[in-house]
Design a protein around this motif. Structure first.
Motif, short mmCIF file in Angstrom:
data_model
loop_
_atom_site.label_atom_id
_atom_site.label_comp_id
_atom_site.label_asym_id
_atom_site.label_seq_id
_atom_site.Cartn_x
_atom_site.Cartn_y
_atom_site.Cartn_z
N PRO A 5 11.14 31.73 28.11
CA PRO A 5 10.20 31.85 29.40
C PRO A 5 8.88 32.49 29.51
O PRO A 5 8.07 32.57 30.29
CB PRO A 5 11.43 32.38 30.48
N GLU A 6 8.48 33.23 28.06
CA GLU A 6 7.34 33.83 28.04
C GLU A 6 6.30 32.88 27.19
O GLU A 6 6.61 32.39 26.31
CB GLU A 6 7.62 35.14 27.30
N VAL A 7 5.18 33.13 27.74
CA VAL A 7 4.00 32.58 27.14
C VAL A 7 2.98 33.57 26.84
O VAL A 7 2.45 34.43 27.30
CB VAL A 7 3.22 31.38 28.10
N ASN A 8 2.35 33.37 25.35
CA ASN A 8 1.39 34.14 24.74
C ASN A 8 0.39 34.03 25.52
O ASN A 8 -0.29 32.80 25.67
CB ASN A 8 1.59 33.89 23.17
N PRO A 9 -0.39 34.97 26.04
CA PRO A 9 -1.71 34.72 26.90
C PRO A 9 -2.84 34.29 26.02
O PRO A 9 -3.97 34.03 26.36
CB PRO A 9 -1.85 36.05 27.54
N VAL A 10 -2.55 34.60 24.82
CA VAL A 10 -3.86 34.68 23.68
C VAL A 10 -4.14 32.88 23.37
O VAL A 10 -5.03 32.39 23.62
CB VAL A 10 -3.87 35.59 22.50
N ASN A 11 -2.75 32.58 22.94
CA ASN A 11 -2.92 31.11 22.42
C ASN A 11 -2.08 30.08 23.31
O ASN A 11 -1.97 28.91 23.01
CB ASN A 11 -2.35 30.97 20.88
N GLN B 77 0.99 29.79 23.88
CA GLN B 77 2.04 29.12 22.97
C GLN B 77 3.32 29.88 23.43
O GLN B 77 3.42 31.14 23.86
CB GLN B 77 1.91 29.12 21.68
N THR B 78 4.58 29.28 23.21
CA THR B 78 5.91 29.81 23.60
C THR B 78 6.90 29.49 22.59
O THR B 78 6.75 28.42 21.99
CB THR B 78 6.41 29.26 25.13
N ARG B 79 7.71 30.14 22.51
CA ARG B 79 8.85 29.86 21.32
C ARG B 79 9.89 29.18 21.53
O ARG B 79 10.37 28.93 22.89
CB ARG B 79 9.45 31.25 21.06
N VAL B 80 10.28 28.26 20.56
CA VAL B 80 11.41 27.14 20.88
C VAL B 80 12.31 27.15 19.77
O VAL B 80 11.40 27.06 18.64
CB VAL B 80 10.78 25.49 21.22
N TRP B 81 13.45 27.14 19.98
CA TRP B 81 14.45 26.93 18.88
C TRP B 81 15.38 26.12 19.01
O TRP B 81 16.01 25.96 20.28
CB TRP B 81 15.02 28.53 18.20
N ALA B 82 15.79 25.72 17.97
CA ALA B 82 17.10 24.62 18.01
C ALA B 82 18.15 25.04 16.95
O ALA B 82 17.69 25.54 16.03
CB ALA B 82 16.55 23.02 17.57
N GLU B 83 19.43 24.65 17.34
CA GLU B 83 20.48 24.77 16.48
C GLU B 83 20.77 23.60 15.51
O GLU B 83 20.87 22.36 16.28
CB GLU B 83 21.71 25.17 17.12
N ILE B 84 20.66 23.93 14.25
CA ILE B 84 20.87 22.66 13.43
C ILE B 84 22.13 22.61 12.67
O ILE B 84 22.66 23.75 12.14
CB ILE B 84 19.28 22.75 12.43
N ILE C 1 5.19 26.29 20.35
CA ILE C 1 4.67 25.03 21.10
C ILE C 1 3.68 25.35 22.08
O ILE C 1 3.82 26.42 22.94
CB ILE C 1 5.85 24.06 21.66
N ASN C 2 2.66 24.70 22.44
CA ASN C 2 1.74 24.90 23.70
C ASN C 2 2.56 24.90 24.91
O ASN C 2 3.32 23.61 25.28
CB ASN C 2 0.84 23.85 23.40
N ALA C 3 2.47 25.82 25.78
CA ALA C 3 3.13 25.82 26.80
C ALA C 3 2.75 24.55 27.94
O ALA C 3 3.18 24.07 28.68
CB ALA C 3 3.04 26.96 27.74
N SER C 4 1.46 24.07 27.69
CA SER C 4 0.86 22.89 28.63
C SER C 4 2.02 21.68 28.36
O SER C 4 1.78 20.83 29.52
CB SER C 4 -0.42 22.65 28.36
#
Length: 300
Positions: free
Chosen positions: A267-273, A275-282, A229-232
């Motif tokens: 807490p880490e953001v990819n400086p290129v795009n 984006q940051t990782r998000v995960w959910a437990e389903i 997801i976009n960090a913004s």
């Protein structure tokens, strides 16, 4: 000319709108306007899988499950040869029972106490007799009676110390019994999680050593959906524990929904795009959701 001025005016208005909004409106931004975030192309993966090892050396006597079997945490899945271990456990139990009987036996202590009472009574009678008849009992006999009384008192102390030692010996035998029981239990291959057996590595009759993988288990009743997801979009949002809906085959007749919640936002953001990782437990109680599937995730 009027048409040119009109076109220029329209471009100016569009530029002002872009400057005010910070850029073109994406599909994610449109979703966020309705207080929801949508992440397309999330990957469904396992949260937990275990390669269950043997804990003792020996021949695998019995495999109690097959591939595809659902197992609960603590279930016995396979059995390693344990005849010798069981005999040693029986021996340890008998030794503990013997030590326990010895520990509970207080005959020596009671006999020493009774002997002390008799010796004190004899000494007291002798002293009373000397008071009435000074020469009725010789000094040598009186000394012997005193020694007998002192000896009986010391025998009580000795019986008490022996009882302490016997109690400790019983505890040692109990500990040895527990070690023997553990040796028997370690020859059972036990499931550490609730899940499904997907692969059996060792067959009946084969030799195993500690650490050898016997079978592999996947936990399927709760899976992970991970996406970017976009960090913004996270600057003023706390997504942790937010409810989510996972859509498999979205927009088709085969669309299936699964519920869960956000469990982690990197807490880490990819400086290129950016984006940051998000995960959910389903939650996956019916096991219809499979690891490796791709889906869409809607964060409420």
């Amino acid at each position: 000319m009027p048409a040119t001025r009109t076109l220029t005016f329209l471009f100016t208005i569009c530029a002002l709108i872009l400057l005010a909004t910070g850029g073109p409106v994406s599909a994610d931004d449109q979703t966020s306007g309705s207080n929801e975030l949508r992440i397309d192309s999330v990957l469904v993966s396992l949260i937990e899988q275990v390669e269950v090892p043997a804990r003792e050396v020996g021949q695998l006597n019995q495999m109690l499950v097959k591939e595809g079997a659902s197992v609960q945490k603590g279930d016995v899945l396979a059995q390693i040869e344990a005849t010798e271990a069981m005999l040693l456990m029986q021996q340890a139990k008998l030794e503990f029972e013997m030590a326990l009987l010895k520990d509970e036996n207080d005959v020596n202590l009671r006999f020493a106490q009774k002997s002390h009472e008799v010796a004190k009574a004899e000494l007291q009678r002798a002293e009373d007799s000397i008071k009435k008849y000074p020469k009725s009992i010789s000094k040598t006999e009186l000394d012997r009676l005193k020694l007998t009384a002192d000896k009986a008192e010391l025998e009580i102390e000795q019986a008490v110390e022996e009882a302490k030692t016997t109690h400790l010996e019983a505890k040692l035998k109990q500990n040895a019994e527990q070690i023997a029981e553990l040796a028997v239990q370690k020859r059972k291959v036990v499931s550490p999680i609730t899940g499904m057996v997907v692969q059996i590595m060792t067959r009946e009759g084969e030799w195993v050593r500690p650490g050898d993988t016997v079978l592999r288990i996947l936990k399927l009743d709760r899976l992970r959906a991970e996406g970017l997801i976009n960090a913004s979009q996270l600057l003023d949002r706390d997504l942790k524990n937010r409810p989510v809906v996972l859509l498999v085959n979205p927009g088709t007749k085969q669309q299936v929904e699964f519920k869960g919640k956000v469990s982690f936002v990197s807490p880490e953001v990819n400086p290129v795009n950016n984006q940051t990782r998000v995960w959910a437990e389903i939650e996956n109680p019916d096991l219809k959701l499979k690891p490796g599937m791709r889906a869409s995730l809607i964060i409420k």
